[in-house]
Design an enzyme around this catalytic site. Structure first.
Site, PDB file in Angstrom:
ATOM      1  N   CYS A 164       7.511   3.989  18.341  1.00 17.90           N
ATOM      2  CA  CYS A 164       6.513   3.200  19.152  1.00 17.90           C
ATOM      3  C   CYS A 164       5.195   4.151  19.193  1.00 17.90           C
ATOM      4  O   CYS A 164       4.218   3.747  18.395  1.00 17.90           O
ATOM      5  CB  CYS A 164       6.699   3.006  20.330  1.00 17.90           C
TER       6      CYS A 164
ATOM      7  N   LYS B  39      -1.247  -3.101  24.971  1.00 15.60           N
ATOM      8  CA  LYS B  39       0.040  -2.505  24.683  1.00 15.60           C
ATOM      9  C   LYS B  39      -0.343  -1.401  23.623  1.00 15.60           C
ATOM     10  O   LYS B  39       0.329  -0.247  23.839  1.00 15.60           O
ATOM     11  CB  LYS B  39       1.024  -3.536  24.232  1.00 15.60           C
TER      12      LYS B  39
HETATM   13  N1  SAJ Z   1       6.278  13.726  23.712  1.00 17.27           N
HETATM   14  C1  SAJ Z   1       5.392  14.926  23.813  1.00 17.27           C
HETATM   15  N2  SAJ Z   1       5.237  15.483  24.718  1.00 17.27           N
HETATM   16  C2  SAJ Z   1       4.918  14.728  25.977  1.00 17.27           C
HETATM   17  C3  SAJ Z   1       5.429  13.618  25.860  1.00 17.27           C
HETATM   18  C4  SAJ Z   1       6.051  13.061  24.654  1.00 17.27           C
HETATM   19  O1  SAJ Z   1       5.490  15.809  22.579  1.00 17.27           O
HETATM   20  O2  SAJ Z   1       4.423  15.149  26.734  1.00 17.27           O
HETATM   21  C5  SAJ Z   1       6.784  13.403  22.393  1.00 17.27           C
HETATM   22  C6  SAJ Z   1       8.333  12.982  22.801  1.00 17.27           C
HETATM   23  O3  SAJ Z   1       9.333  14.120  22.517  1.00 17.27           O
HETATM   24  C7  SAJ Z   1       8.499  11.886  21.385  1.00 17.27           C
HETATM   25  C8  SAJ Z   1       7.075  11.148  21.675  1.00 17.27           C
HETATM   26  O4  SAJ Z   1       6.331  11.772  22.140  1.00 17.27           O
HETATM   27  O5  SAJ Z   1       8.729  12.393  20.441  1.00 17.27           O
HETATM   28  C9  SAJ Z   1       7.346   9.742  22.345  1.00 17.27           C
HETATM   29  O6  SAJ Z   1       8.116  10.004  23.526  1.00 17.27           O
HETATM   30  P1  SAJ Z   1       7.669   9.115  24.881  1.00 17.27           P
HETATM   31  O7  SAJ Z   1       8.730   9.449  25.718  1.00 17.27           O
HETATM   32  O8  SAJ Z   1       6.483   9.490  25.222  1.00 17.27           O
HETATM   33  O9  SAJ Z   1       7.616   7.624  24.575  1.00 17.27           O
HETATM   34  P2  SAJ Z   1       8.618   6.573  23.566  1.00 17.27           P
HETATM   35  O10 SAJ Z   1       8.120   6.480  22.085  1.00 17.27           O
HETATM   36  O11 SAJ Z   1      10.081   7.132  23.976  1.00 17.27           O
HETATM   37  O12 SAJ Z   1       8.245   5.245  24.776  1.00 17.27           O
HETATM   38  C10 SAJ Z   1       7.040   4.961  24.652  1.00 17.27           C
HETATM   39  C11 SAJ Z   1       6.675   4.372  26.013  1.00 17.27           C
HETATM   40  N3  SAJ Z   1       4.983   4.303  26.040  1.00 17.27           N
HETATM   41  C12 SAJ Z   1       4.473   4.964  26.935  1.00 17.27           C
HETATM   42  O13 SAJ Z   1       4.712   5.817  27.663  1.00 17.27           O
HETATM   43  C13 SAJ Z   1       2.899   4.740  26.981  1.00 17.27           C
HETATM   44  C14 SAJ Z   1       7.278   3.311  26.476  1.00 17.27           C
HETATM   45  O14 SAJ Z   1       6.747   3.004  27.753  1.00 17.27           O
HETATM   46  C15 SAJ Z   1       6.931   1.995  25.417  1.00 17.27           C
HETATM   47  O15 SAJ Z   1       7.722   0.848  25.908  1.00 17.27           O
HETATM   48  C16 SAJ Z   1       7.536   2.486  23.983  1.00 17.27           C
HETATM   49  O16 SAJ Z   1       6.713   3.647  23.618  1.00 17.27           O
HETATM   50  C17 SAJ Z   1       7.295   1.254  23.205  1.00 17.27           C
HETATM   51  O17 SAJ Z   1       8.370   0.609  22.885  1.00 17.27           O
HETATM   52  O18 SAJ Z   1       6.125   1.014  22.785  1.00 17.27           O
END
Ligand code: SAJ
Length: 413
Positions: free
Chosen positions: A267, A213
């Site tokens: 996360c 995880k």
């Molecule tokens: N972000 C970027 N560039 C990207 C993707 C995301 O700058 O290409 C930023 C987003 O704007 C945000 C952050 O990263 O600020 C995180 O966003 P996210 O959509 O990547 O993830 P979370 O935090 O909403 O959810 C993540 C997910 N993990 C993965 O995709 C590996 C989700 O599946 C998990 O369940 C969650 O963390 C968790 O609870 O751990």
């Protein structure tokens, strides 16, 4: 395995509440437990305390059907599912106090044959720690750390993996990692999840599940850091980073993520630190990525300040406060840090647009910061900064933008 008739879900947050509601929707009696009275009352009135597509309808229905009930103290049940926060402390070490409190609260309710599942994202060894804590509190029962397959109580770590904004869909369809303290623990956990999960359930041990995880989120963090580093390099050379990445991604084995103003949420900005904490000498890339992503908001602030100071009477409008598009969650949001830092630089009037909130968070209640609607802020600003790519911001009138200086941290304007 004993039939599961009743589940006690400890923690009614972003993971616990949807999970409780989904089990209740399948006809299981679910008791949701939380230490926050307001939240317990809201759930009992059929109201989730946060926005998530379709969650309000589901919660209302299962509460009306008397399948989901919320309380402040745990009750005896066949299975206990712990979904409490695991933040980090000031020194970036994991704070396991919520897991400890949850385990302590269910200990008096445990009966022979019970299954305990830890869903909270946890550092390596946390499931074992929780099991040992329970064993110390219930000397009349045996636990897998003591008796292995012969134990009275079964314990597994089944980390949540749902994406905010798509929780109800992913809680059912995502594959699950089932990290049993023993084989039987895992089998019992699989039987439980099969009630609601349509994705595959993959069995492993608890430690592997814990690190898997953390690795998922560290993988994403490292890849976003790579994109963010590229954005800084591109700025130096006047290259549009999004166009450059689009070109590079045409290669069949390249898939670079999207740069942004930093990484937020509770996360991805947190979990990689748990790996760093467990292996400080070895987790060099993971630490570097965390630092690159954490430094990005400051880089954005410096860029905005430099542009604002070049204007005669700067009015800066910042679009978006949430940690990512189309959610109302401001936790660990880089956009909030950016506005806060910028306000401290005294560059002039700051207008903030965030359609998902009606009031600024306390740290932004400052005399030079005003919450405004989209059209009004755009009309008044001479510098427009896009911080979050909310759907509501995407259909901006290009002609209006033409008259402004624009800093687009998401590459969509
Ligand atoms: N972000 C970027 N560039 C990207 C993707 C995301 O700058 O290409 C930023 C987003 O704007 C945000 C952050 O990263 O600020 C995180 O966003 P996210 O959509 O990547 O993830 P979370 O935090 O909403 O959810 C993540 C997910 N993990 C993965 O995709 C590996 C989700 O599946 C998990 O369940 C969650 O963390 C968790 O609870 O751990």
């Amino acid at each position: 395995m004993k039939m599961v008739n009743k589940i006690c879900v400890v923690g009614l947050g972003y993971i616990g509440l949807p999970t409780a509601a989904v089990f209740a929707g399948k006809g299981i009696d679910v008791v949701g437990v939380d230490t926050r009275k307001d939240l317990v009352e809201a759930v009992n009135q059929g109201r989730p305390h946060f926005g998530e597509p379709n969650l309000d309808t589901l919660v209302r229905r299962v509460v009306e059907d008397k399948k989901l009930r919320a309380t402040m103290t745990p009750e005896p049940a066949d299975a206990f599912l712990i979904a409490v926060p695991t933040p980090f402390k000031g020194n970036k070490q994991p704070d396991l106090s919520y897991i400890e409190a949850a385990a302590t609260s269910i200990a008096p309710m445990l009966e022979k044959g019970n299954l305990i599942i830890l869903e909270s994202t946890s550092p390596i060894g946390a499931t074992e720690m929780m099991t040992n804590l329970l064993a110390g509190l219930r000397k009349d029962l045996s636990f897998p750390t003591q008796l292995g397959e012969l134990s009275d109580i079964r314990v597994a770590h089944c980390p949540e993996r749902v994406l905010p904004g798509r929780i109800l869909e992913e809680v059912v369809n995502n594959a699950r990692i089932i990290g049993g303290m023993t084989r039987k623990c895992a089998q019992q956990a699989v039987s439980l999840y099969k009630i609601v999960v349509e994705g595959e359930c993959h069995v492993t041990n608890a430690r592997t599940a814990e690190l898997a995880k953390l690795t998922e989120n560290a993988y994403r963090d490292v890849n976003i850091a790579f994109a963010n580093e590229l954005s800084v390099i591109c700025d130096k050379f006047g290259i549009n980073v999004w166009e450059m990445i689009r070109m590079a991604n045409l290669h069949p084995r390249v898939n670079i993520l999207t740069p942004g103003p930093g990484v937020g949420g509770h996360c991805i900005a947190v979990d990689p630190w748990f790996i760093v904490d467990s292996a400080p000498q070895d987790a060099r890339l993971i630490r570097a990525a965390r630092m690159i992503n954490d430094e990005k908001p400051l880089y954005v602030v410096n860029k905005i300040e430099a542009k604002a100071r070049s204007l005669v009477d700067p009015v800066v409008a910042l679009f978006g406060l949430a940690y990512k598009a189309d959610v109302d969650d401001l936790r660990e949001s880089p956009a909030v840090h950016i506005v806060e830092m910028l306000a401290g630089r005294k560059i002039g009037k700051i207008l903030v647009v965030e359609p998902h909130i009606s009031e600024l968070p306390s740290e932004l209640k400052l005399e030079n910061v005003t919450l405004m609607d989209f059209d009004m802020a755009l009309a008044q600003a001479n510098l427009a900064v896009l911080l979050v790519d909310h759907s509501a911001f995407l259909h901006v009138d290009r002609d209006v933008l033409k008259d402004k200086f624009v800093i687009d941290t998401r590459g969509v304007w």
